[in-house]
Design a protein around this motif. Structure first.
Motif, mmCIF file in Angstrom:
data_model
loop_
_atom_site.group_PDB
_atom_site.id
_atom_site.type_symbol
_atom_site.label_atom_id
_atom_site.label_comp_id
_atom_site.label_asym_id
_atom_site.label_seq_id
_atom_site.Cartn_x
_atom_site.Cartn_y
_atom_site.Cartn_z
ATOM 1 N N GLY A 73 0.811 -1.214 0.000
ATOM 2 C CA GLY A 73 0.000 0.000 0.000
ATOM 3 C C GLY A 73 0.846 1.268 0.000
ATOM 4 O O GLY A 73 1.957 1.304 0.526
ATOM 5 N N ASP A 74 0.303 2.334 -0.570
ATOM 6 C CA ASP A 74 1.016 3.614 -0.651
ATOM 7 C C ASP A 74 1.189 4.246 0.722
ATOM 8 O O ASP A 74 0.278 4.217 1.559
ATOM 9 N N GLY A 75 2.355 4.856 0.926
ATOM 10 C CA GLY A 75 2.694 5.414 2.228
ATOM 11 C C GLY A 75 1.905 6.669 2.577
ATOM 12 O O GLY A 75 1.687 7.545 1.737
ATOM 13 N N PHE A 93 -0.630 11.812 2.325
ATOM 14 C CA PHE A 93 -0.005 10.789 1.510
ATOM 15 C C PHE A 93 1.321 11.325 0.995
ATOM 16 O O PHE A 93 1.460 12.517 0.709
ATOM 17 N N VAL A 94 2.294 10.426 0.857
ATOM 18 C CA VAL A 94 3.552 10.799 0.227
ATOM 19 C C VAL A 94 3.294 10.836 -1.278
ATOM 20 O O VAL A 94 2.890 9.833 -1.873
ATOM 21 N N ARG A 95 3.533 11.999 -1.872
ATOM 22 C CA ARG A 95 3.249 12.174 -3.303
ATOM 23 C C ARG A 95 4.389 11.580 -4.140
ATOM 24 O O ARG A 95 5.159 12.293 -4.769
ATOM 25 N N THR A 96 4.493 10.267 -4.137
ATOM 26 C CA THR A 96 5.485 9.616 -4.974
ATOM 27 C C THR A 96 5.019 9.701 -6.427
ATOM 28 O O THR A 96 3.836 9.950 -6.717
ATOM 29 N N GLN A 97 5.943 9.467 -7.349
ATOM 30 C CA GLN A 97 5.577 9.484 -8.761
ATOM 31 C C GLN A 97 4.523 8.416 -9.053
ATOM 32 O O GLN A 97 3.557 8.663 -9.776
#
Length: 515
Positions: A73-75, A93-97
């Motif tokens: 799951g997304d961090g 949420f961490v806005r990763t690519q």
């Protein structure tokens, strides 16, 4: 409804409902900013000043498809700031690519390390070896930057106050793009004259290389050293595949446990499994401790030494602590051992896991005779159980990191033997064996506790235990504050947020005016 803590979990049978435990696995649908949170019970200690950061998967479903394992799951970062007996909550949420791309598409575009597949079956997943940096495992502050960590790639830099994502950081050129960076750093409280963040990266293969790195954890005006500056590093190679999540430090050593694992990449390449599902224990083979001398220590000129663990089989995710026993000359390391590598295979739903078939984690102390290590490696290590109740997420007072600690705090099961969800906290006296408990059963499920020393603490256990607890009665999360000495409840804050079962977190004390 608030959680009702029990006085003791020691002699009670397991009491939990799968629906309560599984209800924590959900998508987080809101992001809050500086929302005031008041205790539903008790009072926040006025001396508690700083921020508790937590990381964990906050997005577990997209377009009707669930992740195969919550670790995919997304961090999402949660921050609880304490000052003057009050608390404020933020989450982002961490806005990763990868997160941004999948949010726009509303479907999975990447495979997950723990088995999540893109839609389309094996053909759509075969030979797609891209990794989505999900930044979901740990969060620590280094200088003026918050780092969201995921051990297969670089960290993401965040603003410590707003939690805004600044982007991937290579730490002033220390890392190369895509280089692995551990999600489990250790903070040295000052064994080498000043606080340091000690961490590592692993390049795996038939031979694996560990890169040990030590960063300044605070500014030092006298020397011109600034927080986040790389102070020392070294690289060492070991035979065989190395799956390393955690390690331990002492003033002179970094201690790694190389689990006896094999990796068969073929099902991963063919799109049938995630990379972690291709790991398997080697039956009958023993894990090995690797003692890596820390740069600048009195052991710096010694070569790393592999030493077999006495138990014939086992697996370790996390270590409690390590220290050098001056009286015996031994190196001591406390670790949570599993009888085998716990995993969720293809076709299994993680919400339906049968806890009775999954090995439980148990705390074990291994003593390494450093003199015998060079002449009799097979007889240099001896181990004894410290706690056979199923446990995880153990820690000591952060000021005792790398030193002989008297007390440990950990998440444990309500029942004394066997595996089950973690529902209680235990304080263990490592010298006498005395145990104290606080339980969230029957409807509460605990996460990693964070021990926060009281400013000007008079003793090792003078402080608080902070932890996020899933409250199945109201399908939301509570923040529990306990007295670290006796686990008496100080306050319960009912959060206006449902935080899924998470991973790691950290405490950052408020700066004093003269700091």
């Amino acid at each position: 409804m608030t959680l009702a803590p029990s006085r003791s979990a020691a002699d009670r049978p397991a009491t939990w409902e799968r629906s309560d435990w599984a209800s924590a696995f959900r998508n987080v649908g809101t992001e809050l900013t500086d929302q005031a949170v008041v205790p539903a019970r008790g009072a926040i200690p006025p001396e508690l000043a700083g921020t508790l950061y937590r990381n964990g998967p906050g997005r577990l479903e997209r377009g009707g498809q669930w992740v195969h394992h919550p670790f995919d799951g997304d961090g999402m970062i949660t921050a609880l700031q304490f000052e003057g007996g009050e608390a404020r909550l933020s989450n982002r949420f961490v806005r990763t690519q990868g997160w941004q791309a999948e949010e726009a598409a509303d479907r999975f575009l990447y495979r997950g390390v723990f088995g999540t597949q893109k839609p389309g079956g094996p053909l759509a997943n075969a030979f797609d070896l891209r990794l989505k940096n999900i930044a979901n495992t740990h969060v620590v502050q280094l200088g003026d930057t918050l780092l969201a960590l995921w051990e297969a790639a670089e960290p993401h830099a965040l603003d410590p106050r707003s939690l805004e994502t600044r982007g991937i950081t290579l730490l002033d050129g220390v890392l190369k793009p895509g280089e692995a960076f551990s999600a489990h750093p250790r903070f040295d409280p000052g064994h080498h004259s000043a606080p340091r963040m000690v961490t590592f990266g692993v390049k795996t293969g038939p031979r694996s290389t560990i890169r040990l790195m030590e960063f300044a954890a605070a500014d030092d005006a006298a020397s011109g050293v600034r927080a986040g500056q790389l102070l020392a590093e070294r690289r060492d190679t070991m035979a065989g595949f190395a799956f390393l999540h955690d390690f331990a430090i002492t003033p002179n050593w970094a201690v790694f446990l190389q689990n006896a694992m094999a990796f068969n990449p073929l099902p991963y390449l063919l799109g049938q499994k995630g990379a972690a599902q291709c790991l398997a224990s080697k039956p009958g083979e023993r894990g090995r401790f690797w003692l890596v001398p820390r740069p600048g220590s009195s052991a710096a000129q010694r070569y790393p030494q592999p030493l077999e663990v006495p138990a014939p089989e086992g697996f370790v995710f996390h270590h409690l602590n390590a220290f050098e026993d001056a009286a015996s000359g031994e190196l001591v390391i406390d670790s949570i051992f599993y009888a085998d590598f716990p995993s969720i295979g293809p076709g299994q739903d993680f919400r339906d896991v049968d806890f009775e078939t999954v090995p439980e984690g148990q705390l074990q102390r291994c003593r390494i005779d450093l003199e015998k290590a060079g002449t009799d490696p097979a007889g240099a290590v001896r181990c004894d159980w410290l706690e056979q109740r199923c446990c995880e997420f153990a820690m000591v007072n952060p000021q005792r990191q790398g030193l002989d600690a008297r007390f440990a705090w950990m998440a444990v099961t309500e029942q004394e033997r066997g595996n089950a969800p973690l529902q209680a906290f235990e304080k263990l006296d490592l010298a006498s064996g005395e145990r104290r408990f606080w339980s969230a059963a029957p409807r509460g499920y605990v996460s990693e506790p964070v021990m926060v020393p009281r400013p000007g603490a008079a003793g090792e256990d003078d402080g608080w235990l902070l932890a996020v607890v899933w409250n199945g009665a109201r399908c939301a999360s509570d923040l529990v504050i306990l007295n670290a000495a006796d686990l008496s409840e100080q306050a319960v804050l009912e959060l206006p947020l449902a935080i899924p079962h998470g991973l790691h977190g950290s405490w950052v004390a408020a700066r004093t005016p003269c700091a």
